[in-house]
Design a protein around this motif. Structure first.
Motif, short mmCIF file in Angstrom:
data_model
loop_
_atom_site.label_atom_id
_atom_site.label_comp_id
_atom_site.label_asym_id
_atom_site.label_seq_id
_atom_site.Cartn_x
_atom_site.Cartn_y
_atom_site.Cartn_z
N GLU A 146 0.84 -1.20 0.00
CA GLU A 146 0.00 0.00 0.00
C GLU A 146 0.88 1.25 0.00
OE1 GLU A 146 -3.35 -0.13 -0.42
OE2 GLU A 146 -3.07 -2.29 -0.47
N GLY A 147 1.95 1.21 0.76
CA GLY A 147 2.87 2.36 0.80
C GLY A 147 3.50 2.62 -0.55
N THR B 4 2.26 1.88 -3.61
CA THR B 4 1.30 2.47 -4.55
C THR B 4 0.90 3.88 -4.13
OG1 THR B 4 -0.52 1.26 -3.48
CG2 THR B 4 0.42 0.28 -5.48
N ARG B 5 0.81 4.12 -2.82
CA ARG B 5 0.50 5.48 -2.35
C ARG B 5 1.61 6.46 -2.75
NH1 ARG B 5 -1.51 3.30 2.15
NH2 ARG B 5 0.40 3.60 3.32
N ARG C 67 1.32 9.64 -5.42
CA ARG C 67 1.67 11.01 -5.05
C ARG C 67 2.85 11.54 -5.86
NH1 ARG C 67 1.33 8.86 0.25
NH2 ARG C 67 3.59 8.99 0.34
N ASN D 16 -1.57 -3.79 -4.95
CA ASN D 16 -2.16 -3.33 -3.69
C ASN D 16 -3.48 -4.08 -3.46
OD1 ASN D 16 -4.09 -2.07 -5.33
ND2 ASN D 16 -3.32 -0.01 -4.95
#
Length: 162
Positions: free
Chosen positions: A8-9, A11-12, A16, A37
């Motif tokens: 998740e980190g 793809t986040r 961004r 994710n």
């Protein structure tokens, strides 16, 4: 074992456009860039399309530039739809096909024309199958006609004739 928070980190950070964070996560957690994710999407599929540096890093680390989601959308479709030519160049440099169709039969050039991204169309035209029709039977020239893009029509005809 890779935990969900790690993917998740990644793809986040890609979404961004945070190049340093993408690099850190890839190296620290030794994640493959095509790790999905919880929504089944990779970092390249969700990345900020205007950040060609993130695209280059993910591709250098082995991301698949032709990976399509359930709708047949590949990163090159998103970059073309958004008009990010630098990202289009990077994707093509790393093997992205400009002739991959989404579930509606649209090539990236169809989307760039529809959205009025002239520079993206200029880049894609010499590489694209300009005779390819989408599911509605429209070639790129037909799409340019529907969206009243006379400059693009001329550009496309120049590439069809050459």
């Amino acid at each position: 074992m890779v935990q969900i928070r790690d993917t998740e980190g990644l793809t986040r950070a890609a979404a961004r456009g945070n190049l340093d964070e993408v690099r850190r996560i890839l190296e620290e957690y030794r994640l493959h860039p095509d790790t999905v994710n919880r929504f089944g999407r990779t970092a390249l599929q969700v990345m900020m399309m205007g950040n060609s540096g993130v695209a280059r890093l993910l591709l250098e680390k082995g991301a698949n530039p032709n990976l399509q989601d359930e709708g047949g959308i590949a990163p090159i479709h998103d970059a073309a739809r958004s008009g990010f030519v630098d990202t289009l160049r990077v994707l093509v440099e790393y093997g992205a096909s400009v002739n991959v169709a989404d579930r509606y039969g649209a090539l990236p050039i169809h989307l760039a024309i529809r959205e009025g991204h002239h520079e993206a169309v200029e880049f894609l035209a010499p590489l694209s199958d300009l005779r390819h029709a989408n599911a509605s039977g429209q070639t790129p020239v037909d799409v340019a006609r529907v969206y009243h893009q006379p400059d693009m029509i001329r550009l496309l005809f120049d590439h069809i004739r050459s």
